[in-house]
Scaffold this motif. Structure first.
Motif, PDB file in Angstrom:
ATOM      1  N   GLY A 135       0.800  -1.222   0.000  1.00  0.00           N
ATOM      2  CA  GLY A 135       0.000   0.000   0.000  1.00  0.00           C
ATOM      3  C   GLY A 135       0.831   1.269   0.000  1.00  0.00           C
ATOM      4  O   GLY A 135       0.655   2.158  -0.838  1.00  0.00           O
ATOM      5  N   VAL A 136       1.771   1.366   0.932  1.00  0.00           N
ATOM      6  CA  VAL A 136       2.612   2.564   1.015  1.00  0.00           C
ATOM      7  C   VAL A 136       3.532   2.661  -0.201  1.00  0.00           C
ATOM      8  O   VAL A 136       3.749   3.746  -0.739  1.00  0.00           O
ATOM      9  CB  VAL A 136       3.416   2.576   2.330  1.00  0.00           C
ATOM     10  N   ASN A 137       4.047   1.524  -0.635  1.00  0.00           N
ATOM     11  CA  ASN A 137       4.905   1.526  -1.822  1.00  0.00           C
ATOM     12  C   ASN A 137       4.165   2.104  -3.029  1.00  0.00           C
ATOM     13  O   ASN A 137       4.705   2.936  -3.757  1.00  0.00           O
ATOM     14  CB  ASN A 137       5.385   0.105  -2.123  1.00  0.00           C
ATOM     15  N   GLN A 138       2.922   1.690  -3.223  1.00  0.00           N
ATOM     16  CA  GLN A 138       2.142   2.200  -4.347  1.00  0.00           C
ATOM     17  C   GLN A 138       1.842   3.695  -4.172  1.00  0.00           C
ATOM     18  O   GLN A 138       1.849   4.452  -5.132  1.00  0.00           O
ATOM     19  CB  GLN A 138       0.848   1.406  -4.516  1.00  0.00           C
ATOM     20  N   ALA A 139       1.585   4.121  -2.938  1.00  0.00           N
ATOM     21  CA  ALA A 139       1.334   5.538  -2.682  1.00  0.00           C
ATOM     22  C   ALA A 139       2.559   6.384  -3.018  1.00  0.00           C
ATOM     23  O   ALA A 139       2.441   7.458  -3.624  1.00  0.00           O
ATOM     24  CB  ALA A 139       0.925   5.752  -1.227  1.00  0.00           C
ATOM     25  N   VAL A 140       3.745   5.892  -2.662  1.00  0.00           N
ATOM     26  CA  VAL A 140       4.983   6.618  -2.977  1.00  0.00           C
ATOM     27  C   VAL A 140       5.181   6.669  -4.492  1.00  0.00           C
ATOM     28  O   VAL A 140       5.537   7.718  -5.054  1.00  0.00           O
ATOM     29  CB  VAL A 140       6.195   5.980  -2.267  1.00  0.00           C
ATOM     30  N   GLN A 141       4.938   5.555  -5.166  1.00  0.00           N
ATOM     31  CA  GLN A 141       5.071   5.555  -6.623  1.00  0.00           C
ATOM     32  C   GLN A 141       4.045   6.481  -7.274  1.00  0.00           C
ATOM     33  O   GLN A 141       4.360   7.164  -8.253  1.00  0.00           O
ATOM     34  CB  GLN A 141       4.956   4.138  -7.156  1.00  0.00           C
ATOM     35  N   ASP A 142       2.829   6.503  -6.731  1.00  0.00           N
ATOM     36  CA  ASP A 142       1.811   7.438  -7.226  1.00  0.00           C
ATOM     37  C   ASP A 142       2.295   8.877  -7.082  1.00  0.00           C
ATOM     38  O   ASP A 142       2.195   9.678  -8.015  1.00  0.00           O
ATOM     39  CB  ASP A 142       0.505   7.313  -6.439  1.00  0.00           C
ATOM     40  N   ALA A 143       2.787   9.210  -5.892  1.00  0.00           N
ATOM     41  CA  ALA A 143       3.230  10.580  -5.622  1.00  0.00           C
ATOM     42  C   ALA A 143       4.383  10.973  -6.549  1.00  0.00           C
ATOM     43  O   ALA A 143       4.416  12.089  -7.083  1.00  0.00           O
ATOM     44  CB  ALA A 143       3.644  10.727  -4.168  1.00  0.00           C
TER      45      ALA A 143
END
Length: 85
Positions: free
Chosen positions: A24-32
């Motif tokens: 979840g956090v990994n995807q959020a960082v990649q999104d950002a």
């Protein structure tokens, strides 16, 4: 969106993800990061860019992030099913 107004979602607000792969956090960082790249592209074109260009950049962001997040979400859901039945 209305003319000149945009809302962009990233992280869990865009794609809630089961916790089974811890992504979840990994995807959020990649999104950002991906979103920041798109905003940077728009800022580089200040003076020549229009709201339509910004809308296209946000669509490109959405297209770029859809497959990775959908794929990982499906894998996490499958793993969750296998682990919890």
């Amino acid at each position: 969106s209305t003319e000149g107004s945009f809302v962009v979602l990233c992280g869990d607000s865009a794609h809630a993800m089961p916790p089974f792969l811890g992504q979840g956090v990994n995807q959020a960082v990649q999104d950002a990061y991906s979103l920041a790249e798109k905003v940077f592209e728009f800022n580089e074109a200040v003076g020549t860019a229009s709201p339509k260009d910004l809308q296209k950049l946000f669509k490109d962001y959405e297209k770029a992030r859809w497959l990775p997040t959908t794929s990982i979400t499906a894998k996490a859901a499958l793993l969750g099913y296998l682990e919890t039945g």
